[in-house]
Design a protein around this motif. Sequence first.
Motif, mmCIF file in Angstrom:
data_model
loop_
_atom_site.group_PDB
_atom_site.id
_atom_site.type_symbol
_atom_site.label_atom_id
_atom_site.label_comp_id
_atom_site.label_asym_id
_atom_site.label_seq_id
_atom_site.Cartn_x
_atom_site.Cartn_y
_atom_site.Cartn_z
ATOM 1 N N UNK A 46 90.523 5.827 32.675
ATOM 2 C CA UNK A 46 90.518 6.568 31.403
ATOM 3 C C UNK A 46 90.988 5.698 30.259
ATOM 4 N N UNK A 47 92.043 4.916 30.502
ATOM 5 C CA UNK A 47 92.592 4.042 29.444
ATOM 6 C C UNK A 47 91.589 2.969 29.060
ATOM 7 N N UNK A 48 90.902 2.382 30.053
ATOM 8 C CA UNK A 48 89.919 1.339 29.774
ATOM 9 C C UNK A 48 88.742 1.913 28.978
ATOM 10 N N UNK A 49 88.277 3.104 29.373
ATOM 11 C CA UNK A 49 87.164 3.735 28.652
ATOM 12 C C UNK A 49 87.554 4.069 27.207
ATOM 13 N N UNK A 50 88.785 4.581 27.033
ATOM 14 C CA UNK A 50 89.241 4.942 25.681
ATOM 15 C C UNK A 50 89.363 3.705 24.811
ATOM 16 N N UNK A 51 89.890 2.630 25.389
ATOM 17 C CA UNK A 51 90.038 1.398 24.623
ATOM 18 C C UNK A 51 88.676 0.826 24.255
ATOM 19 N N UNK A 52 87.730 0.909 25.173
ATOM 20 C CA UNK A 52 86.393 0.401 24.911
ATOM 21 C C UNK A 52 85.707 1.217 23.812
ATOM 22 N N UNK A 53 85.901 2.540 23.836
ATOM 23 C CA UNK A 53 85.301 3.405 22.837
ATOM 24 C C UNK A 53 85.904 3.115 21.456
ATOM 25 N N UNK A 54 87.229 2.894 21.426
ATOM 26 C CA UNK A 54 87.900 2.613 20.154
ATOM 27 C C UNK A 54 87.411 1.304 19.555
#
Length: 311
Positions: A289-297
């Motif tokens: 979840x953290x990796x996906x959120x960081x990638x989206x940001x």
Amino acid sequence: MLCLSVPISCLGSPTSQLSPVGLLLQLESIPYSSSQLCQQWNRRTWTTWSQCLQPPLGSGQSSLEGVFGDTVKSVPVMEGDSVTLHTDTQLQADEDIKWLFGPNTFLIAEIINGTVSFSTHDISEGFRDRLKLDNSTGSLTITKIRNTDAGVYELSGRNVPKFNISVYARLPVPVISRDSPLNLSSSSSASTCVLLCSVVNVSAVRLSWYKGNSLLSSISVSGHRISHFLQLDCLNGSYSCVVAYSFTNRTTHLTNPELCQVCPNSLIMLISAAAAGFLLFLVVAIGIFWICRKSRKAHEEGKRYLLFIHL
């Protein structure tokens, strides 16, 4: 010149009572000593008496060597399976062979002038469409084995062992159930867990209980219905029941925890393992979840930067 070692115990001595082998040699007027027998004699091939019974050859096969040199390989086969009697040789281009079966040595298959053929004799009719003969090695394959196929097979004209096929019924699947401890003994506690491993219609099998890979108990039995019990206070590990011939087996694992209560220590370890697994899953999920959120940001910031340059 034929030279064979013959143990003293087989021959006896010239001044003492002769053993059966020594007496047989004397009747044939063959000289012998306690250490070695040498005689030029082509009518028979003598074998070492002490080696008449050979150890198992593996894969359920054994070898029996007679006094006159005939070697017979024991070949166990499950009913319905196929078996190949290997000659372990290559046939010559002009070599003829014959496969014989049974005490009366009925012809069942042959290769004559390079042509494979199967006998139409009454005995051979039982093998109809179930025989295959390799014309390069002479090896004989029998498919869909039946009880009537049991017996001795001999390859005529070749220096290869005879084959004694034994046909076994197919092994049933062992069934694990729970029995009352009161049926085991009057002193057994009502809380004692008694597991029964049962099989039906078996002959000359071994029924065993295992914990993991360790053998707990075993019995050799025959009968219409047989059972082998295992008495436990509680379950502590993985258990299985195995029914086996000397060359094959079938296994049933205990998969129903309701048959016996799990030992407290095992239960704690089970809960701990489950908790550890859940925790690991949670950490991995949070990480993803953290990796996906960081990638989206990062993607959104990149779009803003491009928009700013365009303006």
